[in-house]
Design an enzyme around this catalytic site. Structure first.
Site, PDB file in Angstrom:
ATOM      1  N   LYS A  37       0.839  -1.201   0.000  1.00  0.00           N
ATOM      2  CA  LYS A  37       0.000   0.000   0.000  1.00  0.00           C
ATOM      3  C   LYS A  37       0.876   1.252   0.000  1.00  0.00           C
ATOM      4  CE  LYS A  37      -1.812   2.596   3.189  1.00  0.00           C
ATOM      5  NZ  LYS A  37      -1.705   3.931   2.566  1.00  0.00           N
ATOM      6  N   SER A  70       5.983   6.932   9.970  1.00  0.00           N
ATOM      7  CA  SER A  70       6.284   7.630  11.220  1.00  0.00           C
ATOM      8  C   SER A  70       6.414   6.655  12.382  1.00  0.00           C
ATOM      9  CB  SER A  70       5.180   8.639  11.512  1.00  0.00           C
ATOM     10  OG  SER A  70       3.958   7.956  11.645  1.00  0.00           O
ATOM     11  N   THR A  71       7.166   7.070  13.387  1.00  0.00           N
ATOM     12  CA  THR A  71       7.327   6.261  14.597  1.00  0.00           C
ATOM     13  C   THR A  71       5.969   6.061  15.267  1.00  0.00           C
ATOM     14  OG1 THR A  71       9.589   6.991  14.868  1.00  0.00           O
ATOM     15  CG2 THR A  71       8.479   6.224  16.861  1.00  0.00           C
ATOM     16  N   GLU A  83      10.828   0.798   9.459  1.00  0.00           N
ATOM     17  CA  GLU A  83      11.738   1.897   9.086  1.00  0.00           C
ATOM     18  C   GLU A  83      11.017   3.175   9.468  1.00  0.00           C
ATOM     19  OE1 GLU A  83      14.710   1.574   7.904  1.00  0.00           O
ATOM     20  OE2 GLU A  83      14.807  -0.421   7.036  1.00  0.00           O
ATOM     21  N   CYS A 141      13.675  10.825   5.896  1.00  0.00           N
ATOM     22  CA  CYS A 141      13.773  10.273   7.252  1.00  0.00           C
ATOM     23  C   CYS A 141      15.154  10.471   7.837  1.00  0.00           C
ATOM     24  CB  CYS A 141      13.426   8.792   7.214  1.00  0.00           C
ATOM     25  SG  CYS A 141      14.337   7.916   5.939  1.00  0.00           S
ATOM     26  N   GLU A 177      10.883  15.371  15.115  1.00  0.00           N
ATOM     27  CA  GLU A 177      11.115  15.292  13.670  1.00  0.00           C
ATOM     28  C   GLU A 177      10.222  16.327  12.984  1.00  0.00           C
ATOM     29  OE1 GLU A 177       9.646  11.803  11.573  1.00  0.00           O
ATOM     30  OE2 GLU A 177      11.486  11.718  10.399  1.00  0.00           O
TER      31      GLU A 177
HETATM   32  P1  NAD Z   1       2.788   7.903   8.272  1.00  0.00           P
HETATM   33  O1  NAD Z   1       3.234   7.003   9.362  1.00  0.00           O
HETATM   34  O2  NAD Z   1       1.771   8.916   8.572  1.00  0.00           O
HETATM   35  O3  NAD Z   1       2.232   7.043   7.058  1.00  0.00           O
HETATM   36  C1  NAD Z   1       2.993   6.035   6.451  1.00  0.00           C
HETATM   37  C2  NAD Z   1       2.061   5.047   5.800  1.00  0.00           C
HETATM   38  O4  NAD Z   1       1.294   4.399   6.815  1.00  0.00           O
HETATM   39  C3  NAD Z   1       1.063   5.655   4.840  1.00  0.00           C
HETATM   40  O5  NAD Z   1       0.918   4.785   3.738  1.00  0.00           O
HETATM   41  C4  NAD Z   1      -0.223   5.697   5.656  1.00  0.00           C
HETATM   42  O6  NAD Z   1      -1.396   5.642   4.872  1.00  0.00           O
HETATM   43  C5  NAD Z   1      -0.078   4.442   6.480  1.00  0.00           C
HETATM   44  N1  NAD Z   1      -0.835   4.419   7.743  1.00  0.00           N
HETATM   45  C6  NAD Z   1      -1.329   5.449   8.459  1.00  0.00           C
HETATM   46  N2  NAD Z   1      -1.954   4.989   9.576  1.00  0.00           N
HETATM   47  C7  NAD Z   1      -1.825   3.635   9.557  1.00  0.00           C
HETATM   48  C8  NAD Z   1      -2.227   2.594  10.447  1.00  0.00           C
HETATM   49  N3  NAD Z   1      -2.874   2.842  11.588  1.00  0.00           N
HETATM   50  N4  NAD Z   1      -1.901   1.315  10.131  1.00  0.00           N
HETATM   51  C9  NAD Z   1      -1.207   1.038   9.005  1.00  0.00           C
HETATM   52  N5  NAD Z   1      -0.815   1.978   8.119  1.00  0.00           N
HETATM   53  C10 NAD Z   1      -1.109   3.270   8.395  1.00  0.00           C
HETATM   54  O7  NAD Z   1       4.135   8.543   7.708  1.00  0.00           O
HETATM   55  P2  NAD Z   1       4.255   9.574   6.508  1.00  0.00           P
HETATM   56  O8  NAD Z   1       3.835  10.901   7.037  1.00  0.00           O
HETATM   57  O9  NAD Z   1       3.642   9.036   5.270  1.00  0.00           O
HETATM   58  O10 NAD Z   1       5.842   9.544   6.254  1.00  0.00           O
HETATM   59  C11 NAD Z   1       6.710  10.281   6.977  1.00  0.00           C
HETATM   60  C12 NAD Z   1       7.390   9.442   8.039  1.00  0.00           C
HETATM   61  O11 NAD Z   1       8.027   8.306   7.449  1.00  0.00           O
HETATM   62  C13 NAD Z   1       8.485  10.202   8.741  1.00  0.00           C
HETATM   63  O12 NAD Z   1       8.407   9.972  10.131  1.00  0.00           O
HETATM   64  C14 NAD Z   1       9.771   9.582   8.170  1.00  0.00           C
HETATM   65  O13 NAD Z   1      10.878   9.699   9.005  1.00  0.00           O
HETATM   66  C15 NAD Z   1       9.351   8.175   7.942  1.00  0.00           C
HETATM   67  N6  NAD Z   1      10.224   7.504   6.953  1.00  0.00           N
HETATM   68  C16 NAD Z   1      11.152   6.617   7.389  1.00  0.00           C
HETATM   69  C17 NAD Z   1      12.010   5.998   6.482  1.00  0.00           C
HETATM   70  C18 NAD Z   1      13.058   5.028   6.937  1.00  0.00           C
HETATM   71  O14 NAD Z   1      13.632   4.345   6.091  1.00  0.00           O
HETATM   72  N7  NAD Z   1      13.328   4.931   8.215  1.00  0.00           N
HETATM   73  C19 NAD Z   1      11.903   6.286   5.119  1.00  0.00           C
HETATM   74  C20 NAD Z   1      10.946   7.199   4.710  1.00  0.00           C
HETATM   75  C21 NAD Z   1      10.103   7.804   5.647  1.00  0.00           C
END
Ligand code: NAD
Length: 502
Positions: free
Chosen positions: A207, A260-261, A281, A315, A412
């Site tokens: 997804k 996100s964390t 990640e 990230c 962050e």
């Molecule tokens: P997010 O956690 O809001 O969303 C990530 C994904 O999770 C999206 O596809 C979202 O639709 C889905 N999601 C949301 N709620 C969910 C739930 N309850 N259960 C399952 N899936 C759910 O993060 P974002 O805002 O899309 O991305 C930014 C974050 O991603 C930042 O914190 C960044 O640091 C992190 N990130 C980490 C890495 C890494 O390799 N460590 C790489 C890229 C981004």
């Protein structure tokens, strides 16, 4: 040819896109140089299940918006639990009947094909990525798309050599895996997730993030063209609820999450007690550490790249700068000078350095954290610039006089915002760099090799770059410590996370 327009305001007009209204006082302005390749967007994108594009059972769709001008790009299907279930059943069938039984050398051919087809359509994908996500075209063209293809090539090379992933042990695929990815590198994250899983012999339900689904669905076209057996890769689109259905389904033997964390923790809590394998990640708050013997101009370029690259939607962004006290004033002066000539604006323009913020919500989050920095007493600098009237933009921003208690030093921000702290000794630098809940990456800038080695063993970060920043390669494992997650992507270690030892 560039024209010098010192202090002179120009608002060149372009058809079909907002005029680039950003002019710096002392910046060489260029004529608009929009990338013109056709992104071949459809008006409506369906779900990709069992090798076909199918309408969602609910009949519901949501819009994907271009963050550069707030215009609707396409309608995206909203997958519910029933669609996710259909995707998993297709993946299980494909694993049991075709993919799971196929020799690695055969699987490799499909992965090579995907990589080649992606290269063939590279410009089209780069434009689609930039329009959907807001990142500058020079990044999607020179980094995201070639790196995505490189991941497929690299893992194609592994598919018939899997005996060397864990020498002396026998390995087997896990079966079906579920994957959820974020919006900051939409296509590249697909490649990071799909390539190792497929090389190892697993089938996938993936997804993408709700604001950036388009290149994942275009990749599904390539997967179809490459002739992958139906059900090997399934792509379902939607927001958090769809993501929760993908992570919580009983079929997958493993779930892989990048995001996100906060959401990572929700998923881990919901899967506690199950036997699912997991990799996470998550977020980061990396420190870039500059010593007084560092090549300062090179370091400033690295810092600029580390935080303003992709609008800080990274990230591993170097969002904290730890600078050695004797050179702090010089480094900050050089940074400000360099920031004055960053071009912020239309992401499709080939000269743009800082593009659009991915969504209105993300812009609000960045704005709130920046306000907290000002309120808590840090000193803010933003180069004089006029942002485009339409679309979501944030100027490159640095804060000096930051202390570890400030929110901007701890949380962050995920935007083009740098918090600067100083240090006197290497020990203090290590202590400050490690004083965070995260541990994804760090950078060290110094002339001394011995210091690089010492710092990199003491820094609690999955990746430590030395005298460079934000460099990636499919052969290098990437992943975090602490609240930045666990598991690795890339390299032999990444493959180990998609197999079981038998
Ligand atoms: P997010 O956690 O809001 O969303 C990530 C994904 O999770 C999206 O596809 C979202 O639709 C889905 N999601 C949301 N709620 C969910 C739930 N309850 N259960 C399952 N899936 C759910 O993060 P974002 O805002 O899309 O991305 C930014 C974050 O991603 C930042 O914190 C960044 O640091 C992190 N990130 C980490 C890495 C890494 O390799 N460590 C790489 C890229 C981004």
């Amino acid at each position: 040819m560039p024209t010098l327009a010192a202090g002179k305001k120009q608002t060149p007009r372009r058809q079909g896109r907002p005029a680039p209204e950003l002019i710096f006082g002392d910046l060489w302005t260029y004529d608009p140089a929009p990338e013109t390749a056709d992104p071949k967007l459809k008006k409506r994108y369906e779900l990709f299940i069992n090798g076909r594009f199918v309408a969602p059972k609910s009949g519901k769709y949501f819009s994907s918006i271009n963050p550069a001008n707030e215009q609707k790009l396409a309608e995206i299907a909203l997958a519910d639990r029933a669609d996710v279930d259909a995707a998993y059943r297709a993946a299980k069938k494909a694993y049991d009947t075709t993919w799971g039984k196929m020799p690695g050398a055969e699987r490799a051919k499909y992965l090579f094909r995907i990589a080649r087809l992606l290269q063939d359509r590279a410009r089209e994908f780069a434009v689609a990525e930039t329009m959907d996500g807001g990142k500058p075209i020079k990044e999607s063209r020179d980094f995201d798309v070639p790196m995505a293809a490189a991941h497929f090539f690299y893992h194609a090379g592994w598919a018939d050599k899997l005996d060397y992933v864990a020498p002396g042990r026998r390995i087997a695929p896990l079966g079906v895996v579920g994957q959820v990815i974020p919006w900051n590198f939409p296509l590249l994250m697909c490649a990071w997730k799909l390539a190792p899983a497929l090389a190892m012999g697993n089938c996938v339900v993936l997804k993408p993030a709700e604001t950036t689904s388009i290149t994942a669905l275009k990749l599904a076209e390539i997967i179809q063209d490459a002739g992958l057996p139906p059900g090997v890769v399934n792509i379902v689109t939607g927001a958090g609820e769809t993501g929760a259905a993908v992570m919580g389904h009983p079929i997958p033997a493993k779930v892989a999450f990048t995001g996100s964390t906060e959401v990572g923790k929700i998923i881990m809590r919901s899967l506690a007690g199950t036997d699912k394998k997991m990799t996470m990640e998550l977020g980061g708050k990396a420190a870039n550490i500059i010593f007084d013997d560092a090549p300062l101009d090179q370091a400033v370029e690295g810092i600029i790249n580390g935080i303003f690259f992709n609008q800080g939607h990274v990230c591993c962004a170097g969002s904290r700068l730890l600078v050695h006290e004797p050179v702090a004033d010089r480094v900050i002066a050089k940074l400000k000078q360099r920031m004055k000539v960053l071009r912020v604006g239309d992401p499709l323009d080939k000269n743009t350095d800082v593009g659009a913020i991915n969504s209105k919500e993300q812009l609000a989050r960045i704005t709130a954290l920046v306000k907290s920095g000002v309120k808590e007493g840090a000193e803010m600098f933003q180069p004089a610039c006029t942002l485009p009237a339409k679309g979501w933009y944030f100027p490159p921003t640095i804060f000096s006089g930051v202390s570890m208690s400030h929110r901007i030093a701890r949380e962050e921000i995920f935007g083009p915002v740098l918090s600067i702290l100083t240090f006197r000794t290497p020990e203090e630098a290590v202590e400050k760099a490690n004083n965070t809940a995260y541990g994804l990456s760090a950078g060290v800038w110094t002339d001394k090799g011995s210091r690089i080695l010492k710092m990199s063993t003491e820094l609690k970060a999955g990746v430590v770059w030395a005298n460079t920043y934000n460099k990636f390669d499919p052969t290098s494992p990437f992943g975090g410590y602490k609240e930045s997650g666990f598991g690795r992507e890339g390299g032999r270690q990444g493959l180990l996370d998609y197999c079981r030892l038998v």
